[in-house]
Structure formats: C-alpha cells, structure tokens
Design a protein around this motif. Structure first.
Motif, PDB file in Angstrom:
ATOM      1  N   UNK A 135       0.806  -1.219   0.000  1.00 17.19           N
ATOM      2  CA  UNK A 135       0.000   0.000   0.000  1.00 17.19           C
ATOM      3  C   UNK A 135       0.841   1.273   0.000  1.00 17.19           C
ATOM      4  N   UNK A 136       2.160   1.151   0.150  1.00 18.75           N
ATOM      5  CA  UNK A 136       3.030   2.317   0.080  1.00 18.75           C
ATOM      6  C   UNK A 136       3.489   2.588  -1.346  1.00 18.75           C
ATOM      7  N   UNK A 137       3.700   1.554  -2.107  1.00 11.93           N
ATOM      8  CA  UNK A 137       4.129   1.728  -3.503  1.00 11.93           C
ATOM      9  C   UNK A 137       2.966   1.595  -4.476  1.00 11.93           C
ATOM     10  N   UNK A 138       1.827   1.074  -4.028  1.00 11.93           N
ATOM     11  CA  UNK A 138       0.681   0.902  -4.912  1.00 11.93           C
ATOM     12  C   UNK A 138       0.898  -0.152  -5.972  1.00 11.93           C
ATOM     13  N   UNK A 139       1.689  -1.166  -5.664  1.00  3.05           N
ATOM     14  CA  UNK A 139       2.034  -2.186  -6.634  1.00  3.05           C
ATOM     15  C   UNK A 139       1.755  -3.568  -6.070  1.00  3.05           C
ATOM     16  N   UNK A 140       1.958  -4.591  -6.928  1.00  5.69           N
ATOM     17  CA  UNK A 140       1.874  -5.995  -6.524  1.00  5.69           C
ATOM     18  C   UNK A 140       3.161  -6.670  -6.972  1.00  5.69           C
ATOM     19  N   UNK A 141       3.799  -7.395  -6.052  1.00  2.00           N
ATOM     20  CA  UNK A 141       5.068  -8.058  -6.358  1.00  2.00           C
ATOM     21  C   UNK A 141       4.863  -9.570  -6.365  1.00  2.00           C
ATOM     22  N   UNK A 142       5.655 -10.230  -7.188  1.00  2.77           N
ATOM     23  CA  UNK A 142       5.606 -11.685  -7.272  1.00  2.77           C
ATOM     24  C   UNK A 142       6.911 -12.284  -6.760  1.00  2.77           C
ATOM     25  N   UNK A 143       6.790 -13.277  -5.876  1.00  5.35           N
ATOM     26  CA  UNK A 143       7.925 -14.017  -5.331  1.00  5.35           C
ATOM     27  C   UNK A 143       7.689 -15.504  -5.617  1.00  5.35           C
ATOM     28  N   UNK A 144       8.736 -16.292  -5.516  1.00  3.20           N
ATOM     29  CA  UNK A 144       8.505 -17.741  -5.514  1.00  3.20           C
ATOM     30  C   UNK A 144       8.266 -18.173  -4.067  1.00  3.20           C
ATOM     31  N   UNK A 145       7.926 -19.436  -3.863  1.00  2.00           N
ATOM     32  CA  UNK A 145       7.562 -19.885  -2.518  1.00  2.00           C
ATOM     33  C   UNK A 145       8.751 -19.922  -1.568  1.00  2.00           C
ATOM     34  N   UNK A 146       9.950 -19.808  -2.115  1.00  2.00           N
ATOM     35  CA  UNK A 146      11.138 -19.734  -1.270  1.00  2.00           C
ATOM     36  C   UNK A 146      11.452 -18.304  -0.858  1.00  2.00           C
ATOM     37  N   UNK A 147      10.652 -17.348  -1.372  1.00  4.44           N
ATOM     38  CA  UNK A 147      10.844 -15.958  -0.999  1.00  4.44           C
ATOM     39  C   UNK A 147      11.725 -15.159  -1.936  1.00  4.44           C
ATOM     40  N   UNK A 148      12.122 -15.723  -3.055  1.00  5.68           N
ATOM     41  CA  UNK A 148      12.953 -15.005  -4.020  1.00  5.68           C
ATOM     42  C   UNK A 148      12.091 -14.079  -4.877  1.00  5.68           C
ATOM     43  N   UNK A 149      12.546 -12.843  -5.019  1.00  3.85           N
ATOM     44  CA  UNK A 149      11.799 -11.869  -5.807  1.00  3.85           C
ATOM     45  C   UNK A 149      11.848 -12.248  -7.289  1.00  3.85           C
TER      46      UNK A 149
END
Length: 688
Positions: A309-323
């Motif tokens: 909610x600070x950047x107004x975006x959606x990020x995708x990671x893998x289940x291990x937490x890698x961006x």
C-alpha cells in the motif's frame, strides 16, 4: 368375459380423476366434466401415472418409455409432452427435451415459465455452462452492521465464505468473528478465547478445515477449529523468525504452509502447517528495494503475490521468498488491501473499487466500484454461488456482488423428486441453480414457498440441504486399456488412497473400463486396503469404451448420496479411451443434470485428452497427477466441497387423491435477495 370387462372399465375410469383434477386451461388431459372419457384417455392415464412414478425413482429411461406409450394414446396432450421433456432432460438428451417442450409451448401450454425453461436450456447448449470471467458486478444485496438502531457488527474487514453457503466475517471494531447465512442473519458469534480477539484483520479456512484469524493489535494468529472454537495461538510479537508486528492478511499454499503479511516488520512471515516458524522474506535484495507496506497476499501454485500500500504495486515471489518481478507498475493502486485468487486472476480491493488482475500479464479489469460515498473495501472473496462477497470497513456493510447477467436471469428451479408414500405427509426434493448451471447454496426455509394448485401448503419444513453433507459416494473407473498396463502399481496406490480418504463413510464402486465396462466392486471403502488389479475380472483391451464406462458409472450414482462423483484413473493423453456410443454433450448433460462430477487422476504427465478435458471441465471436476507432492487425499475432499443446490422439504397435503388416481399439482417458488425462480409439476399419492 365379465371379469375382463370389469378390468377394462376399472382402467377407463381410473383415469377420470386425473382428467378431472387438472382443470386449468393450459394443462393436459382436460375434458368437459359431463363427457364420458374415451378408452385412449383411460389407458394414457395409467401409462402416465407409471411414468411419473418411474421418474421420481430415478428410472428415467423407463419413464421415457411410459410417457411415450401415454403419448401414443393422446398424441397432442401437453402435460405428457411436458413430462416427456423432463425425462429426456434428466437422461441427458437435452435436444429431445427441447423438442417436446417446444411442441407443448406452441400449443399454448406452460406460459412464461416453460418459455423461460426452454430459453435457459437452449442457452446452456449454445454457450456452455460458464459465463464470461471478466464481467461487471452489481449489488445483489447488502448486510448492514446496524439494523433499526441495533448494532450487529462493526468494522467488517475480511470475509471467508464456506462451501455450505454461510460466511465468516471478521469484525475489526467489535473484536469478533461472526457467521452469516445467505440471508444475512447471524448464525454464530465468536469472540475468541477468554481474553478475546484483539483487532481481527483477516480470516481464512485452512486445508484441514480449521480457521485461522489474524489479530493485528494482538501481534499473533489465532487457530480455531472448523466450528470456531479456539485451539491455540501462532506467533508472538517481535522481529525474529516466527514473530510479527501488526500482521494483516493470510494465505496458504498447497503444501499447507501459512503466509502472513507482517506490516510492522515490512516482510512476509512463513509458518508450517503446525504453526511452527519457517522463515521470512521481502527484505531488500539485489534489484528489489524491499516491501514498504505489505498488505494483501495470495499464493498460486509456485508463486506468491503481495500487495504494497506504500508503492501501490503488486510483487511476485517464488515460494522460497525469491523476488521474481513487479506484476503491475508502482502507483497502479491507491491503497490496496486483501488479495484473493479466482478464475485465474487476482481479486484486489483498492479504496472504493474491486479489480481483477491477470496473474500472468498484469492486465486490470474493474469488477465493481462502490461509488462516491465514504467507502473502504478491504476484502473481496468469491463464494460458492459465484458471487463476490465484499466487506466495506467505512460503510460498515457486507455486500453480495453478482454478475449483472445473473441478476437479470433469475434462478432456475427444478422439482426433482416427490415422495408421497406417507401421504398426506409429502417430501419434496428441489434443485436450485442460476441460469448457467451453477448451484445456489445456503438457502433457508424462508427462501421457499410451496403451493398445491396455487394454494399454500401447510406445515412446510426444510429438512436439509445437500451442501451440508460431509460424505460422498464415489465411483472409481479404472482404465483397462493396454496403455495403462505399465502403471499397475500407481493404479493400485491411487485406489487405496482415494478409498482411505473416504474414512469408511459412503459407498465406493469400482468400474473397469474395458471393451465392455463392468462393475467390479460395490461396498465399503475401508475394505479396499489390500486392493489389487489382479482381482479385476475385466481383461485389458486395446481400446476401452470410456463413454460406456462413464454412462454405467453415472447410472449407479443416480440414486446414491447427494454428493457423488466419478474418479477416472488413466494414463492421460497416452490412453486408448474411445467415445463412440455417446457424444460428449450428452455425457456431460447427463452427469450435470444429475449432480455427478468427473475427476481424473493422471498416471503420466502428458496433456489430458480433449474428450476427457471437456467432460471434466463441464462437470466441475478436477485433474490430479498421481505423483503430485500433496498426494491424492484431496480428491474426495474436493468432491464433497463441490456446491450442491439440492434441498429437501416436507409438507402436509390437503389435496383429494381419489384413492391415488388424482394427479396432484405442486408449485414451488424460491426467493434469494432480489432474485427468484419457479417450477411447476405434480405427483400421485399411493393407490388405495
């Protein structure tokens, strides 16, 4: 000769009550009261009565034969035409059903009710059962937190719909979790353990059926059982692994790991299925600047999507937490809140709107906007009826949003069975769907209105709903084609795992799909712990008749438990399954019209054949790979959780039966929020 004549006279006059009983202008068998009935009318009456009884027993082919005999005596009778259409519809032959209904409608029978039925069935055949995924939603109903000055709840922030049509709502301001039914009435109210909830911000149902509540001010998660009883806390306040500060939203992956958006620590915390801490991620690394204000979260297969909610975006990671990537550009959203996964897309709440975000391309479609009034939608979650339930924190309301087409189309109601064996006490079974064949779940007694010959019935009572059933009858079809021969061990383990997951409840059938399919086993599932393919009598064959196997399996499930399904174990695209006797549309219609789903366990990783894919998708079934990490224990669970819009009611009839020869008309109306539907039929009391 005297005895034969007496029998003929008895048959002739047994039909008189039927003809006299049906007196409306558009009903069948209508003749002037002062005219002697003909022999054809008497014989038609007897065949018709047998057809109705066979229909209510689930013997649709027999019913078709009886109705066609009756029609041979009275070729233009509209009531027979209507019932013949019903029997063909339940047998999966919708084209024939439409033909007979059209004939009756053209004769002036049935009015708008029959015209609407014809339109809906014809539309299903042309467009299929699914609607456009990207379609605007409109408000179908709203449940306010305050009614006539009485506070019901305050600050609804999250909603978790259940497969029985009810929904859990986390109320932030009143520190409670409430259970609402489809009419918005409070069924249960939970305030947590002795010390209560401390600002609940999200609630989800875990894979094992338990509930998990996120307490933002309490800096912890509360684990509840399926009924809402407190079990234990998960996590504590802090910055170490397994600790949280101001947690907001929750998600779970297919391996049952729990993901929490930790707003205070600006990260995602991960716990295993037992609540033990695993790791956290979301900090700055490489080209990723790190999460600034993580809010909503959703897990799809191997990907984890997080809103900020600070950047107004959606990020995708893998289940291990890698961006992995930024799904949408910064500033796309003003104040994103909860994220849910539905129909291949992410549902995102943002201030006063609910949008769909394609999880692959990031394309955005606006589902609904609440308007210019003060509003802050925090959670939008699809329910079992195809609606989206939206919580509005500022307006203090829970909205039921439906696709505009559904609101216009109304409900599709069908009276499926009538048991009058204990007349005047009558039991009725109804199916309620929308016009796209999706079952409507969660109705209460107040949603039904039954009449006999337009007069309200007495002592109407809702006995139960199939959606509340927790068991199912399963038929396993084993592919006996030579292409599946090399998977003998996998087939045996699949049968054992599915049987074990039934927990000894329900009936399990095994059908071998050979050149001529055959039923190999009918009985308790817990007796198949030592199942072996060597016990099958059906030999392997070059090509297995899959259509005949599906039809045979469906026939045996017609009168089975209300929750039922077929599980086909096959070598996927490499099999030799044939579809020669029945076309795919007829198979799918037969299964759909009798609430039977097809799920497929694939023994290889090849693409599923087009025929099987069509039937499985059309009947709301799933596909499972035999070696998938989570195993096959979910197969039966998924069948049980498929929506079932079947309801059973009872009433006391005031109609005259004339020793069981009168045709007794019955009408049913169903109301839900601002939608309604209607059906008309009839039945016979036992002969006396």
């Amino acid at each position: 000769m005297k005895k034969s004549a007496a029998i003929i006279i008895s048959v002739l006059f047994s039909g008189l009550a039927l003809f006299a009983q049906v007196t409306t202008d558009d009903a069948g068998f209508r003749v002037p009261e002062d005219r002697i009935r003909t022999g054809n009318e008497g014989f038609a009456s007897e065949e018709f009565r047998r057809g109705v009884q066979a229909y209510y027993k689930g013997a649709f082919n027999e019913a078709i034969v009886q109705f066609e005999k009756a029609l041979a005596y009275l070729p233009d009778d509209n009531l027979i035409l209507d019932w013949l259409g019903k029997a063909y519809y339940k047998a999966g032959l919708e084209g024939s059903a439409l033909s007979y209904w059209n004939n009756a409608s053209e004769n002036g029978y049935g009015g708008l009710l029959l015209e609407n039925k014809i339109e809906i069935v014809r539309e299903r055949r042309v467009t299929g059962d699914s609607t456009d995924k990207l379609m605007r939603f409109s408000e179908a109903g709203a449940f306010p937190g305050e009614f006539k000055g009485n506070l019901i709840f305050s600050g609804p922030v999250s909603v978790q719909p259940n497969y029985d049509g009810t929904m859990w709502v986390a109320a932030y301001n009143t520190n409670e979790v409430i259970l609402l039914n489809q009419n918005g009435k409070v069924v249960n109210r939970i305030e947590g353990p002795v010390n209560g909830f401390d600002r609940p911000s999200d609630i989800i149902r875990l894979h094992d059926g338990n509930l998990l509540v996120c307490e933002q001010a309490g800096d912890r998660l509360a684990l509840l059982n399926s009924k809402g009883r407190f079990e234990k806390y998960i996590g504590s306040k802090g910055r170490g692994t397994g600790q949280v500060v101001g947690p907001l939203y929750l998600a779970q992956d297919y391996l049952e790991r729990i993901y929490v958006t930790d707003y205070g620590n600006r990260r995602i915390d991960v716990f295993d299925k037992d609540g033990e801490p695993v790791f956290f991620f979301g900090k700055k690394s490489g080209d990723f600047a790190g999460l600034k204000g993580p809010t909503g979260i959703a897990v799809i297969d191997e990907s984890v999507f997080v809103a900020d909610d600070q950047t107004g975006s959606i990020y995708e990671f893998d289940r291990a937490g890698n961006f992995i990537r930024e799904l949408v550009e910064k500033g796309t959203f003003k104040k994103p809140e909860a994220i849910k996964y539905w129909n291949g897309s992410l549902i995102v709440c943002d201030s006063n709107r609910v949008v769909s975000v394609d999880s692959d391309s990031g394309a955005i479609f606006e589902y609904v906007r609440t308007g210019n009034a003060p509003s802050r939608v925090t959670s939008a979650n699809p329910d079992v009826n195809g609606n989206v339930i939206v919580t509005d924190f500022t307006a203090n309301e829970v909205y039921v949003m439906s696709k505009v087409q559904e609101l216009v189309g109304g409900l599709f109601v069908q009276i499926e069975q009538i048991d009058a064996s204990k007349f005047p006490n009558v039991t009725v079974e109804l199916r309620v769907e929308n016009r796209h064949r999706q079952p409507v779940v969660g109705l209460q007694e107040e949603n039904f209105y039954l009449t006999e010959n337009m007069r309200p019935v007495s002592k109407l009572k809702l006995l139960g709903a199939a959606s509340n059933n927790t068991d199912a009858d399963i038929t396993i079809i084993i592919d006996r084609s030579i292409n599946s021969a090399e998977y003998a061990r996998e087939i045996e383990s699949s049968v054992k795992e599915v049987a074990a997951s039934m927990n000894g409840i329900g009936t399990l059938r095994i059908v071998a799909a050979g050149a001529i399919p055959a039923v190999e086993y009918v009985g308790r599932p817990d007796l198949l712990g030592d199942f072996s393919l060597e016990a099958l009598k059906t030999k392997q064959t070059k090509s297995a008749a899959c259509d005949l196997a599906l039809r045979l399996a469906s026939n045996d499930l017609i009168n089975a438990a209300k929750k039922r399904g077929i599980v086909l174990i096959t070598a996927g695209a490499a099999n030799s399954l044939t579809f020669e006797k029945y076309n795919l549309a007829e198979l799918s219609s037969y299964m759909n019209n009798n609430s039977i789903s097809l799920s497929v366990i694939q023994l290889d990783q090849g693409a599923l054949g087009d025929e099987l894919s069509y039937v499985a998708e059309s009947t709301s079934g799933n596909t499972y790979y035999v070696f998938r990490p989570q195993g096959l224990s979910d197969v039966v669970k998924d069948i049980i959780e498929l929506p079932q819009g079947i309801y059973q009611l009872s009433f006391t009839s005031a109609m005259s039966t004339n020793f069981g020869t009168n045709y007794l008309p019955l009408e049913s109306e169903v109301y839900l929020l601002n939608r309604s539907g209607r059906d008309e039929t009839g039945y016979f009391a036992p002969l006396q």
